[in-house]
Design a protein around this motif. Structure first.
Motif, short mmCIF file in Angstrom:
data_model
loop_
_atom_site.label_atom_id
_atom_site.label_comp_id
_atom_site.label_asym_id
_atom_site.label_seq_id
_atom_site.Cartn_x
_atom_site.Cartn_y
_atom_site.Cartn_z
N LEU A 9 27.04 40.18 3.66
CA LEU A 9 27.99 39.63 3.20
C LEU A 9 27.98 38.52 2.66
CD1 LEU A 9 31.08 38.82 6.19
CD2 LEU A 9 31.13 40.89 4.22
N ALA A 15 26.34 40.08 -0.80
CA ALA A 15 27.31 41.16 -2.11
C ALA A 15 28.80 40.12 -2.51
CB ALA A 15 28.28 41.92 -0.64
N ALA A 16 29.10 38.67 -1.45
CA ALA A 16 28.96 37.70 -2.52
C ALA A 16 28.16 37.59 -3.56
CB ALA A 16 29.02 37.01 -1.59
N PRO A 46 28.28 40.42 -6.84
CA PRO A 46 28.93 40.89 -6.74
C PRO A 46 28.56 42.54 -8.06
CG PRO A 46 29.29 39.26 -8.05
CD PRO A 46 28.12 39.16 -7.55
N ALA A 105 29.53 47.85 0.72
CA ALA A 105 29.16 47.66 2.04
C ALA A 105 30.11 47.85 3.06
CB ALA A 105 29.29 46.21 1.94
N VAL A 107 30.71 31.77 4.32
CA VAL A 107 31.06 32.95 3.64
C VAL A 107 32.74 32.67 3.71
CG1 VAL A 107 29.08 34.55 4.74
CG2 VAL A 107 30.92 34.37 5.92
N GLN A 156 36.22 33.53 -0.84
CA GLN A 156 36.21 34.98 -0.42
C GLN A 156 36.58 36.04 -1.62
OE1 GLN A 156 38.78 34.59 2.89
NE2 GLN A 156 37.23 36.17 3.85
N LEU A 200 34.17 39.02 -3.02
CA LEU A 200 34.15 40.64 -2.44
C LEU A 200 35.86 41.03 -3.28
CD1 LEU A 200 33.45 39.22 1.11
CD2 LEU A 200 31.68 39.99 -0.75
N LEU A 210 34.72 44.87 -4.39
CA LEU A 210 33.61 45.29 -3.40
C LEU A 210 34.37 46.05 -2.70
CD1 LEU A 210 30.41 45.63 -2.18
CD2 LEU A 210 31.30 44.31 -0.31
N LEU A 229 34.34 47.70 0.48
CA LEU A 229 34.03 47.32 1.85
C LEU A 229 34.20 47.79 3.01
CD1 LEU A 229 32.52 44.83 3.45
CD2 LEU A 229 34.31 43.78 2.92
N LEU A 248 41.02 38.73 3.12
CA LEU A 248 40.23 39.34 2.19
C LEU A 248 40.88 39.97 1.74
CD1 LEU A 248 36.84 40.83 4.15
CD2 LEU A 248 36.92 39.59 2.61
N PRO A 260 39.63 45.09 3.58
CA PRO A 260 38.71 46.56 4.29
C PRO A 260 38.56 47.45 4.49
CG PRO A 260 38.53 45.12 5.24
CD PRO A 260 39.13 43.97 4.96
#
Length: 292
Positions: free
Chosen positions: A183, A186-187, A190, A196, A226, A230, A233, A236, A238, A259, A263
């Motif tokens: 996490l 990825a953050a 990006p 992920a 994290v 957010q 993300l 992404l 995810l 999120l 996801p």
């Protein structure tokens, strides 16, 4: 009152078969490590089974990491069966959990064999790469100068590119400490991370709840929280999975609920165990292969 799990397990095969039939199961293709009888008894499927297949080619090596304060770092690359080791495949980085090293995704979880069993049907075959991130760094820069994320970005990925692998757009998969690290990475990157999978991430809402050693103090926790933002993300691809009996399930559910868009993945029967991670591995690797 229904019979206890212990009494069912100690009963004869005929009784167990009858119990399985009694719940009206119609699905015959279940994930590795589970059977219709297992499902009928309400067991959580903690016995994920590694396929008994030969893995594809694997390469390993070491380098001295300046980013990790001069630590000798080992790495392993697993390729799909039949793939030459100079094939220009995309890369998925596998981030190990606390106490693990570059061998854990293969020796403990069997991901090289899960890949060998399924990769022929993947849309995008990839090379799965694991590296020593430190037994308890939690994949972020520590006050002693050990910075595993910088190691990934400035040392490991260039080495993989020199071997002919594609590193312009990568995937991530991580478990527990490695899920948290995935996490974070990825953050922070990006434009680099295309997909992920985050498994049983070690997440805490408050510093007071943190396991000792995961952060250097409240300031370090706040800098790597994290939950704080957010938005990186949002674009992404995810997937987040966590066992319902996992001690991190409540924090993970809160994170997932924050999120947008939501996801893939979910909360399945299981706990914070290798058996659960093995059971989920085929679907998770497939997710990466279809979203890179």
């Amino acid at each position: 009152m229904p019979p206890s799990r212990r009494s069912l397990l100690s009963a004869g095969i005929g009784t167990l078969a009858a119990a399985a039939a009694g719940v009206g199961l119609v699905e015959s293709r279940l994930v590795p490590g589970r059977t219709m009888m297992h499902t009928a008894l309400g067991l959580t499927g903690e016995d994920g089974v590694v396929p008994a297949v030969a893995p594809g080619p694997m390469l390993s090596g070491t380098f001295t990491s300046a980013a990790r304060a001069g630590t000798q770092v080992a790495w392993t690359v697993a390729y799909p069966p039949g793939s030459p080791t100079d094939a220009p495949l995309p890369v998925v980085l596998a981030l190990h959990g606390r106490g693990g090293d570059h061998r854990a995704p293969f020796d403990e979880l069997g991901l090289d064999r899960f890949m060998a069993a399924d990769a022929a049907d993947w849309r995008t075959p990839f090379a799965l790469v694991s590296v020593d991130g430190g037994a308890s760094t939690f994949w972020h820069r520590r006050r002693n100068g050990d910075d595993p994320q910088a190691m990934l970005l400035t040392e490991l990925l260039p080495r993989l590119a020199q071997r002919g692998l594609r590193t312009d757009r990568i995937g991530l998969i991580g478990w527990s400490m490695g899920g948290f690290g995935a996490l974070l990475f990825a953050a922070a990157q990006p434009d680099l991370v295309g997909a992920a999978v985050v498994v049983s991430p070690a997440l805490w809402r408050e510093y007071a709840d943190v396991r000792p050693g995961a952060f250097d103090g409240p300031t370090d926790f706040a800098a790597n929280n994290v939950f704080a933002d957010q938005r990186p993300l949002a674009g992404l691809r995810l997937r987040v999975d966590c066992g319902r009996d996992d001690p991190f399930a409540a924090a993970t559910r809160e994170f997932v609920n924050g999120l947008t868009p939501p996801p893939a993945g979910g909360f399945q029967p299981g706990a914070h165990t290798v058996g659960y991670w093995r059971r989920m591995a085929p679907e998770q690797l497939r997710f990466l292969a279809w979203n890179l």
